[in-house]
Design a protein around this motif. Sequence first.
Motif, PDB file in Angstrom:
ATOM      1  N   SER A 162      30.840  44.174  29.726  1.00 11.50           N
ATOM      2  CA  SER A 162      31.516  43.597  30.895  1.00 11.50           C
ATOM      3  C   SER A 162      33.006  43.817  30.703  1.00 11.50           C
ATOM      4  CB  SER A 162      31.230  42.108  31.015  1.00 11.50           C
ATOM      5  OG  SER A 162      31.848  41.400  29.947  1.00 11.50           O
ATOM      6  N   ILE A 163      33.761  43.836  31.798  1.00 17.72           N
ATOM      7  CA  ILE A 163      35.203  44.058  31.724  1.00 17.72           C
ATOM      8  C   ILE A 163      35.904  42.783  32.145  1.00 17.72           C
ATOM      9  CG2 ILE A 163      37.136  45.410  32.660  1.00 17.72           C
ATOM     10  CD1 ILE A 163      35.014  47.714  32.965  1.00 17.72           C
ATOM     11  N   ASN A 204      31.310  49.116  33.498  1.00 17.90           N
ATOM     12  CA  ASN A 204      30.741  48.458  32.324  1.00 17.90           C
ATOM     13  C   ASN A 204      29.345  49.040  32.074  1.00 17.90           C
ATOM     14  OD1 ASN A 204      28.568  46.848  33.495  1.00 17.90           O
ATOM     15  ND2 ASN A 204      30.123  45.439  34.277  1.00 17.90           N
ATOM     16  N   VAL A 230      31.648  37.386  33.572  1.00 19.36           N
ATOM     17  CA  VAL A 230      31.046  38.423  34.421  1.00 19.36           C
ATOM     18  C   VAL A 230      29.521  38.432  34.308  1.00 19.36           C
ATOM     19  CG1 VAL A 230      30.808  40.920  34.716  1.00 19.36           C
ATOM     20  CG2 VAL A 230      33.080  39.916  34.431  1.00 19.36           C
ATOM     21  N   GLY A 282      36.395  38.836  43.691  1.00 20.77           N
ATOM     22  CA  GLY A 282      37.080  39.607  42.664  1.00 20.77           C
ATOM     23  C   GLY A 282      36.215  40.125  41.540  1.00 20.77           C
ATOM     24  N   CYS A 283      34.973  40.506  41.828  1.00 23.38           N
ATOM     25  CA  CYS A 283      34.103  41.118  40.823  1.00 23.38           C
ATOM     26  C   CYS A 283      32.948  41.826  41.524  1.00 23.38           C
ATOM     27  CB  CYS A 283      33.532  40.070  39.871  1.00 23.38           C
ATOM     28  SG  CYS A 283      32.488  40.772  38.580  1.00 23.38           S
ATOM     29  N   ALA A 284      32.612  43.014  41.041  1.00 23.81           N
ATOM     30  CA  ALA A 284      31.497  43.779  41.628  1.00 23.81           C
ATOM     31  C   ALA A 284      30.196  42.996  41.529  1.00 23.81           C
ATOM     32  CB  ALA A 284      31.362  45.117  40.919  1.00 23.81           C
ATOM     33  N   THR A 317      38.186  35.491  41.394  1.00 27.55           N
ATOM     34  CA  THR A 317      37.629  36.387  40.371  1.00 27.55           C
ATOM     35  C   THR A 317      36.912  35.581  39.297  1.00 27.55           C
ATOM     36  OG1 THR A 317      38.114  38.296  38.951  1.00 27.55           O
ATOM     37  CG2 THR A 317      39.737  36.488  38.931  1.00 27.55           C
ATOM     38  N   THR A 318      36.711  36.159  38.152  1.00 29.23           N
ATOM     39  CA  THR A 318      35.878  35.572  37.088  1.00 29.23           C
ATOM     40  C   THR A 318      36.719  34.690  36.157  1.00 29.23           C
ATOM     41  OG1 THR A 318      36.214  37.593  35.810  1.00 29.23           O
ATOM     42  CG2 THR A 318      34.228  37.480  37.210  1.00 29.23           C
ATOM     43  N   SER A 342      41.297  37.808  33.710  1.00 29.73           N
ATOM     44  CA  SER A 342      41.167  38.893  34.696  1.00 29.73           C
ATOM     45  C   SER A 342      42.219  38.804  35.798  1.00 29.73           C
ATOM     46  CB  SER A 342      39.766  38.845  35.326  1.00 29.73           C
ATOM     47  OG  SER A 342      38.782  39.146  34.354  1.00 29.73           O
ATOM     48  N   CYS A 399      34.539  48.426  39.704  1.00 29.66           N
ATOM     49  CA  CYS A 399      35.026  47.303  38.903  1.00 29.66           C
ATOM     50  C   CYS A 399      36.295  46.823  39.603  1.00 29.66           C
ATOM     51  CB  CYS A 399      35.379  47.715  37.479  1.00 29.66           C
ATOM     52  SG  CYS A 399      36.179  46.374  36.559  1.00 29.66           S
ATOM     53  N   PHE A 400      36.434  45.539  39.750  1.00 29.92           N
ATOM     54  CA  PHE A 400      37.515  45.002  40.574  1.00 29.92           C
ATOM     55  C   PHE A 400      38.899  45.308  40.027  1.00 29.92           C
ATOM     56  CE2 PHE A 400      38.177  42.928  44.428  1.00 29.92           C
ATOM     57  CZ  PHE A 400      39.440  42.365  44.345  1.00 29.92           C
ATOM     58  N   ASP A 401      38.981  45.712  38.743  1.00 30.66           N
ATOM     59  CA  ASP A 401      40.276  46.119  38.186  1.00 30.66           C
ATOM     60  C   ASP A 401      40.652  47.537  38.624  1.00 30.66           C
ATOM     61  OD1 ASP A 401      39.689  44.668  34.857  1.00 30.66           O
ATOM     62  OD2 ASP A 401      39.840  43.805  36.862  1.00 30.66           O
TER      63      ASP A 401
HETATM   64  C1  5HY Z   1      34.164  43.729  37.566  1.00 26.29           C
HETATM   65  N1  5HY Z   1      34.624  43.142  35.417  1.00 26.29           N
HETATM   66  O1  5HY Z   1      34.201  43.897  38.778  1.00 26.29           O
HETATM   67  C2  5HY Z   1      35.251  43.116  36.734  1.00 26.29           C
HETATM   68  C3  5HY Z   1      35.614  41.738  37.178  1.00 26.29           C
HETATM   69  C4  5HY Z   1      36.672  41.147  36.286  1.00 26.29           C
HETATM   70  O2  5HY Z   1      32.769  44.074  34.487  1.00 26.29           O
HETATM   71  N2  5HY Z   1      33.165  44.167  36.751  1.00 26.29           N
HETATM   72  C5  5HY Z   1      33.465  43.801  35.463  1.00 26.29           C
HETATM   73  O3  5HY Z   1      36.494  40.056  35.781  1.00 26.29           O
HETATM   74  O4  5HY Z   1      37.691  41.807  36.062  1.00 26.29           O
END
Ligand code: 5HY
Length: 234
Positions: free
Chosen positions: A43-44, A9, A147, A180-182, A115-116, A120, A76-78
């Motif tokens: 943010s993802i 992100n 996030v 579940g998130c960085a 996670t968030t 997600s 990124c956790f994805d």
């Molecule tokens: C993450 N999104 O680790 C994922 C977490 C998520 O911006 N950094 C992000 O919610 O998928």
Amino acid sequence: MDILVVNPNTTASMTDTIRRAAQRAAAAGTHIVAVNPPTGPESIEGFYDDALAVPGVLAEIAKGEAHGVAAHVIACFDDTGLDAARALACAPVVGIGEAAFHVASLIAGRFAVVTTLPRSVPTIEFNLIRYGLAARCARVRASDVPVLDLEKRQSDAVERIDAQIAAAKSNDGAEAIVLGCAGMADLAAELTARHNMPVIDGVAAAVALAETLVRLGMRTSKLGGYAAPLPKRR
Ligand code: 5HY
């Protein structure tokens, strides 16, 4: 060794959080270079953001390869763009999601992920299946924390994550927790102490695994799926 850590992100303050966590986990002699793409989602959260972030990740990986880094971490956790990055790179590429799942599986029979946002959760569940680790994961839980709220110290983010960890321990039979998130990277130690159970940060797990792959002399296989991209108009 130089390890490139890519935050997919575009939020620079989160890249700083990730840099600090990565450098804390790194062995002496490992230099962390943490970057984020100049363009993409701030943010993802879910499939759409994840897809939009991939070109930026691949551009950073290409720069890292040109600089001859020893390994890459996708923070990124994805595991945003992980397979495409492995096709592009010769150096090992480690995603923080996959790394955390493997570490959890080495120290606990069953783990849960916190996670968030609910959107997600499916990405993480599909990755667990793809990595062959779904049977070891009791549940993927959402804390309903956006996030970027993780960057706001005054938010109730920690309490919400804490409550999901307690529920995973009592209701899901979780023996370890994967964050579940960085952006949760700097919460692992405090939550491990609070719950008296392993709470795993994917950034630290990925840096440690990347160092191990380099020490073992591993490079990404260029046979089959991770073969270098063919020259063509793109
Ligand atoms: C993450 N999104 O680790 C994922 C977490 C998520 O911006 N950094 C992000 O919610 O998928």
